[in-house]
Design a protein around this motif. Sequence first.
Motif, PDB file in Angstrom:
ATOM      1  N   ARG A  95     -47.324  -7.486  34.015  1.00 66.17           N
ATOM      2  CA  ARG A  95     -46.731  -6.398  33.233  1.00 66.17           C
ATOM      3  C   ARG A  95     -46.202  -6.930  31.904  1.00 66.17           C
ATOM      4  O   ARG A  95     -46.355  -6.287  30.858  1.00 66.17           O
ATOM      5  N   ALA A  96     -45.596  -8.125  31.935  1.00 68.38           N
ATOM      6  CA  ALA A  96     -45.101  -8.740  30.699  1.00 68.38           C
ATOM      7  C   ALA A  96     -46.262  -9.077  29.759  1.00 68.38           C
ATOM      8  O   ALA A  96     -46.158  -8.901  28.543  1.00 68.38           O
ATOM      9  N   VAL A  97     -47.387  -9.557  30.314  1.00 65.49           N
ATOM     10  CA  VAL A  97     -48.573  -9.840  29.498  1.00 65.49           C
ATOM     11  C   VAL A  97     -49.099  -8.556  28.877  1.00 65.49           C
ATOM     12  O   VAL A  97     -49.456  -8.515  27.691  1.00 65.49           O
ATOM     13  N   ARG A  98     -49.155  -7.485  29.679  1.00 70.05           N
ATOM     14  CA  ARG A  98     -49.620  -6.189  29.153  1.00 70.05           C
ATOM     15  C   ARG A  98     -48.747  -5.712  28.015  1.00 70.05           C
ATOM     16  O   ARG A  98     -49.244  -5.288  26.959  1.00 70.05           O
ATOM     17  N   ASN A  99     -47.437  -5.783  28.205  1.00 73.94           N
ATOM     18  CA  ASN A  99     -46.512  -5.329  27.162  1.00 73.94           C
ATOM     19  C   ASN A  99     -46.627  -6.190  25.905  1.00 73.94           C
ATOM     20  O   ASN A  99     -46.565  -5.667  24.785  1.00 73.94           O
ATOM     21  N   THR A 100     -46.790  -7.496  26.090  1.00 74.54           N
ATOM     22  CA  THR A 100     -46.923  -8.397  24.942  1.00 74.54           C
ATOM     23  C   THR A 100     -48.155  -8.054  24.118  1.00 74.54           C
ATOM     24  O   THR A 100     -48.092  -7.927  22.887  1.00 74.54           O
ATOM     25  N   LEU A 101     -49.297  -7.906  24.787  1.00 79.91           N
ATOM     26  CA  LEU A 101     -50.536  -7.595  24.077  1.00 79.91           C
ATOM     27  C   LEU A 101     -50.470  -6.213  23.422  1.00 79.91           C
ATOM     28  O   LEU A 101     -50.954  -6.026  22.301  1.00 79.91           O
ATOM     29  N   ALA A 102     -49.881  -5.241  24.119  1.00 76.43           N
ATOM     30  CA  ALA A 102     -49.790  -3.882  23.574  1.00 76.43           C
ATOM     31  C   ALA A 102     -48.926  -3.855  22.321  1.00 76.43           C
ATOM     32  O   ALA A 102     -49.317  -3.297  21.288  1.00 76.43           O
ATOM     33  N   MET A 103     -47.750  -4.465  22.379  1.00 76.71           N
ATOM     34  CA  MET A 103     -46.850  -4.450  21.227  1.00 76.71           C
ATOM     35  C   MET A 103     -47.396  -5.286  20.076  1.00 76.71           C
ATOM     36  O   MET A 103     -47.254  -4.911  18.904  1.00 76.71           O
TER      37      MET A 103
END
Length: 328
Positions: A95-103
Amino acid sequence: MENDAMLTTSPSTLENKPTGLKLFFTRLVQQRMLVLMSIPFVIWLIIFKYVPIWGWTIAFQDYQPGLKFSEQKWVGFKHFKILFTDETFSEQFLRAVRNTLAMSGINLILGFVTAITLALLLNEVKKMAFKRVVQTVSYLPHFISWVVAAGIIQTTLAPDGIINELLKWIGVIDKGQEYLFLGKAEWFWGIFGASSVWKDIGWNAIVYLAAISSIDPAQYEAAEMDGAGRLRRMWSITLPGIKPVIIVLLIMNIGYLMESGFEPQYLLGNGMNVDYSENIDIFVLKYGLQQFNFPLATAAGMFKTVVSFILLFAANNVAKRMGQDRLF
């Protein structure tokens, strides 16, 4: 005869030119002042960027702070496997990886589009006084720390803040109602993107304005004589003129896709939006310093760095294959 003389003497001249190490040391002596000026930066780079890489060994150990390096237990890729397979950690890390890439993606797209657009528009402004005012107002937020900026954003988006009052005034929401902007988890990415644009649009546009200033004014004059309007001149002259700068900066920013920041997510994040605000840096902080799980936090940080290198080299290679400007 003179041409024949030049042809006969040029090979000997080329042979006398230094090559290899001799050429390197010759240029080193010629540019000794630049070398001396760069020494403090090189020392800083070694101390703060390369020496800490030694700490990556913690990711391959069951690290115990009280033990010597030789007494640590080596466990190989155990902590990397935990990040991706363990039920307790894998969901939060992914989830942290997803948020990092999205932002990072949102910041990359919005940052490029808005900065280039602002630079193009400012280039068309003829009144220098107005142009200077716009430039000053647009890049001033860059010098505000994220602590102060986060306070401004929180006040603006508060239930009794100016945004809610404006929405009531234009009739979007009824009186007595308000939006809890930072309480809506799915809104966080948009808030982060808008905040980053507000803070850095003017600063990012400076590079493009500098690139635009190097374009030959004769090209604009010729296009104007041919009847090209402002939009056509932007599309056919300005954008191609700054294309090399855009590509190089794009490659560099792709290398930073795993670096979505820390301060805005940490300061604007809360328990209600944690599912969308927690990125890899906050994950590392939470498990490394707050829960003392140093090996897991180190493995997460190491994963981020390795992926950043891969993205940087991949983007540079794609630009090379397409025949575009590149970093190396």
